[in-house]
Write an enzyme that holds these catalytic residues in place. Structure first.
Site, PDB file in Angstrom:
ATOM      1  N   SER A 182       0.595  -1.309   0.014  1.00 53.48           N
ATOM      2  CA  SER A 182       0.098   0.072  -0.186  1.00 53.48           C
ATOM      3  C   SER A 182       0.862   1.274  -0.090  1.00 53.48           C
ATOM      4  O   SER A 182       0.170   2.417  -0.388  1.00 53.48           O
ATOM      5  CB  SER A 182      -1.013   0.090   1.118  1.00 53.48           C
ATOM      6  OG  SER A 182      -0.087   0.288   2.519  1.00 53.48           O
ATOM      7  N   LYS A 212       1.111   5.137   6.758  1.00 55.93           N
ATOM      8  CA  LYS A 212       0.584   5.883   5.761  1.00 55.93           C
ATOM      9  C   LYS A 212       1.334   6.963   5.645  1.00 55.93           C
ATOM     10  O   LYS A 212       1.986   7.518   6.776  1.00 55.93           O
ATOM     11  CB  LYS A 212      -1.016   6.278   5.974  1.00 55.93           C
ATOM     12  CG  LYS A 212      -1.704   4.869   6.102  1.00 55.93           C
ATOM     13  CD  LYS A 212      -1.866   4.184   4.812  1.00 55.93           C
ATOM     14  CE  LYS A 212      -2.877   2.861   5.096  1.00 55.93           C
ATOM     15  NZ  LYS A 212      -2.735   1.906   3.820  1.00 55.93           N
TER      16      LYS A 212
END
Length: 311
Positions: A87, A158
């Site tokens: 991701s 993230k």
């Protein structure tokens, strides 16, 4: 001449040296006497045994001290984290082990736009932590602390896109995400990815962060939780630290470069952040047609995050 008498009475000092007789063992001390006699025959044996025994004890003690030091450093200073998904590609790859700086943030230092953060997604990306065996969790935590196991299912990595008060919008006429009206040049994105396939227009609540993965088409991030409690925002107190280095594999050793994509973004005006999590601005319907604050997910969004951590 009495020769027999002469032999028995001659000077004992003229006789050859003879070993002194081993005294009889007292009751209950037979093993001690035998060991003493054996050590007398092999004087080096007891010395070697003592050295070996002491060496093993010292080695065990040193191992315990080293392990304790590693766990302390991992708990409070720098902790390795295993990246199990793509991701964050191409910045972070599957199988990378990043070193997370736990001293990066404090009372006077908060995450900035563009930072790569590791955080506990409980309450924002994951509604509640799964129940687990305390012993198994402790063992897993010890291995994860030294980078030998995957992080907890509630841990994510993230990139910070918006901080408290920021208005984050997708997208402008050229398909770029804007923060406080400034379009981002996101050169860190995965090749071929659009900045976002999900339209949104939100203002980040104070004390929270809006985060997204670099591989936008393969990342479940703040966009997927707009309709969930918390509106996809990550509370500052859930931030574990900043990912500053790649420690493994050896061919990827090095520090993670800071991006200049947010260099022109101005600070949000005072009092611009709403009280409601994930609020749309403008007072009308959100981009999906749902009224602001309705809790309805955006297209492509969902409820609690699925899949593996960091996804």
């Amino acid at each position: 001449m009495d020769t027999e008498n002469t032999r028995t009475e001659r000077d004992r000092s003229s006789e050859p040296d003879r070993p002194d007789p081993v005294p009889a063992a007292e009751p209950g001390t037979a093993g001690t006497t035998e060991e003493r006699a054996r050590s007398g025959r092999f004087p080096g044996l007891s010395r070697v045994s003592g050295l070996l025994g002491g060496s093993w004890r010292r080695s065990a003690l040193l191992a315990v001290v080293c392990l304790g030091a590693v766990l302390l450093v991992s708990r409070f200073v720098v902790q390795p984290f295993h990246i199990p998904s793509g991701s964050m590609e191409p910045t972070l790859r599957t199988g990378d082990r990043v070193l997370v700086n736990k001293l990066a943030y404090g009372p006077d230092e908060e995450p900035e736009r563009g930072d790569l953060i590791v955080f506990d997604g409980t309450g924002s990306f994951v509604r509640e932590a799964a129940e687990s065996n305390p012993v198994q969790e402790a063992v897993r935590g010890a291995f994860a602390a030294v980078g030998l196991a995957e992080p907890a299912e509630t841990d994510f990595v993230k990139r910070v896109i918006g901080v408290g008060g920021d208005r984050v919008v997708c997208c402008d006429e050229e398909g770029r995400i804007t923060v406080n009206g400034v379009a981002l040049d996101e050169r860190y994105l995965h090749p071929g990815d659009a900045p976002s396939d999900v339209a949104f227009d939100i203002v980040v609540r104070p004390g929270t962060l809006w985060v997204m993965g670099d591989h936008r088409s393969d990342s479940r991030d703040s966009r997927d939780h707009l309709g969930a409690p918390g509106g996809g925002m990550v509370p500052l107190e859930k931030v574990i630290g900043r990912a500053d280095w790649i420690g493994w594999p050896a061919g990827r050793w090095g520090s993670l470069e800071r991006t200049d994509a947010f260099a022109r973004v101005p600070d949000a005006p005072e009092g611009s952040a709403p009280d409601a999590p994930g609020s749309w601005t403008g007072g009308g319907p959100g981009p999906s047609g749902a009224p602001a604050g309705s809790g309805a997910p955006f297209p492509g969004g969902g409820g609690a995050a699925g899949g593996r951590p960091h996804g």
